[in-house]
Design an enzyme around this catalytic site. Structure first.
Site, mmCIF file in Angstrom:
data_model
loop_
_atom_site.group_PDB
_atom_site.id
_atom_site.type_symbol
_atom_site.label_atom_id
_atom_site.label_comp_id
_atom_site.label_asym_id
_atom_site.label_seq_id
_atom_site.Cartn_x
_atom_site.Cartn_y
_atom_site.Cartn_z
ATOM 1 N N GLN A 82 -4.720 -1.313 9.647
ATOM 2 C CA GLN A 82 -4.590 -2.653 9.095
ATOM 3 C C GLN A 82 -5.143 -3.690 10.067
ATOM 4 O O GLN A 82 -4.798 -3.701 11.243
ATOM 5 C CB GLN A 82 -3.109 -2.955 8.803
ATOM 6 C CG GLN A 82 -2.865 -4.299 8.140
ATOM 7 C CD GLN A 82 -3.454 -4.362 6.737
ATOM 8 O OE1 GLN A 82 -3.319 -3.423 5.950
ATOM 9 N NE2 GLN A 82 -4.107 -5.465 6.417
ATOM 10 N N LYS A 88 0.826 -1.206 0.000
ATOM 11 C CA LYS A 88 0.000 0.000 0.000
ATOM 12 C C LYS A 88 0.861 1.257 0.000
ATOM 13 O O LYS A 88 0.569 2.224 -0.709
ATOM 14 C CB LYS A 88 -0.943 -0.023 1.203
ATOM 15 C CG LYS A 88 -2.040 -1.070 1.085
ATOM 16 C CD LYS A 88 -2.775 -1.311 2.389
ATOM 17 C CE LYS A 88 -3.813 -2.426 2.238
ATOM 18 N NZ LYS A 88 -4.480 -2.775 3.501
ATOM 19 N N ASP A 102 -11.180 2.690 3.942
ATOM 20 C CA ASP A 102 -11.531 1.274 3.838
ATOM 21 C C ASP A 102 -13.036 1.076 3.704
ATOM 22 O O ASP A 102 -13.503 -0.001 3.333
ATOM 23 C CB ASP A 102 -11.034 0.505 5.063
ATOM 24 C CG ASP A 102 -9.730 -0.242 4.799
ATOM 25 O OD1 ASP A 102 -9.453 -0.525 3.622
ATOM 26 O OD2 ASP A 102 -9.013 -0.540 5.761
#
Length: 294
Positions: free
Chosen positions: A97, A53, A120
């Site tokens: 994460q 990422k 997200d």
């Protein structure tokens, strides 16, 4: 022979478009959008995902702010960090994460992120907006699935779609996106009866169960489109592991099109994360202008 849906190629196109938007945003605002990535502990898979990422963010010009915290970080300290990132004007997207260590309440952490920075798309506010078709940031993998379908099918109206798996991360959001596009959607799960019969009626199958080679050739009608979200590491030849999906790829070549694993949905997830970061930055820019004194 089914067409191979090349997720890497589609992801590259999205990344190129995102890079152009980053440049335009930076020209207007004096700096590029910023993405804060938070990693707690040292889960090997998470380490790899975060590295990808950050690398891709740099490629398109997004500024990354990496926060690596020890395994024993308290929930309170993590919430304090998120609160700080929520008000940081240099940060337009926040990604925590997952999975998080067992002592941390994942729902509490994800719910603490400013919905406007929730790239997200997991915050309850964004989930609600998705389910009601009122905007918001869309979860990256489901968004990637929809974009891959759009490369194969001109119109989803009236098509029968089966989503295998009802997770909050993939199954439910992709069902909402398909419904928004006027497909007729069936969501299946571990307790579903006669799954092969249900799949045989589908024009679209989205497999997101995490079960290697679950979807067999006889489950799929000729001309169906298959998106394989599953990815599992299994023992391969010469003592090396290999990645496989939920679909028995070689058995479904009578389909219209199918994504490979790897190289299908995976690259799309990160590409859509980058696109969401720019979208979040543009949304915040618009809000700032709206609230500016006349």
């Amino acid at each position: 022979m089914a067409d191979r849906i090349d997720g890497r190629a589609v992801a590259t196109t999205i990344e190129d478009e995102t890079a152009e938007k980053v440049q335009a945003y930076a020209k207007r605002n004096g700096q590029a959008p910023g993405l804060a990535v938070v990693l707690v502990g040292h889960d090997p898979a998470s380490e790899v995902y975060v590295a990808h990422k950050i690398k891709k963010s740099a490629k398109v010009g997004i500024r990354s702010y990496e926060h690596r915290l020890p395994e024993d970080t308290s929930q309170e300290d993590l919430l304090t960090l998120i609160a700080r990132l929520n008000i940081d004007t240099n940060v337009h997207g926040i990604l925590v994460q997952v999975p998080l260590p067992a002592h941390i309440d994942e729902g509490a952490i994800l719910g603490a992120i400013n919905p406007s920075k929730d790239v997200d798309g997991f915050h309850p506010v964004n989930v609600g907006r998705l389910s009601t078709g009122t905007g918001g940031l869309v979860p990256c993998t489901p968004l990637g699935v929809l974009k891959l379908l759009d490369t194969v099918l001109d119109d989803l109206t009236g098509l029968d779609a089966v989503v295998i798996g009802k997770s909050n991360i993939v199954g439910k959001p992709i069902a909402m996106l398909l419904l928004e596009r006027e497909a007729t959607v069936t969501v299946t799960h571990i307790e579903t009866k006669n799954l092969p019969d249900i799949c045989r009626k589908a024009d679209i199958i989205v497999a997101a169960a995490g079960v290697p080679h679950l979807v067999k050739g006889y489950w799929v009608k000729e001309g169906a489109t298959i998106i394989d979200v599953g990815i599992t590491r299994i023992p391969g030849g010469n003592g090396k592991d290999r990645l496989v999906g939920d679909v028995a790829y070689d058995e479904v070549q009578h389909a219209k099109a199918v994504t490979p694993v790897p190289g299908g949905v995976g690259p799309m997830t990160i590409a859509c994360l980058l696109a969401n970061t720019v979208q979040a930055a543009e949304n915040l820019e618009a809000m700032r202008k709206l609230n500016a004194p006349a």
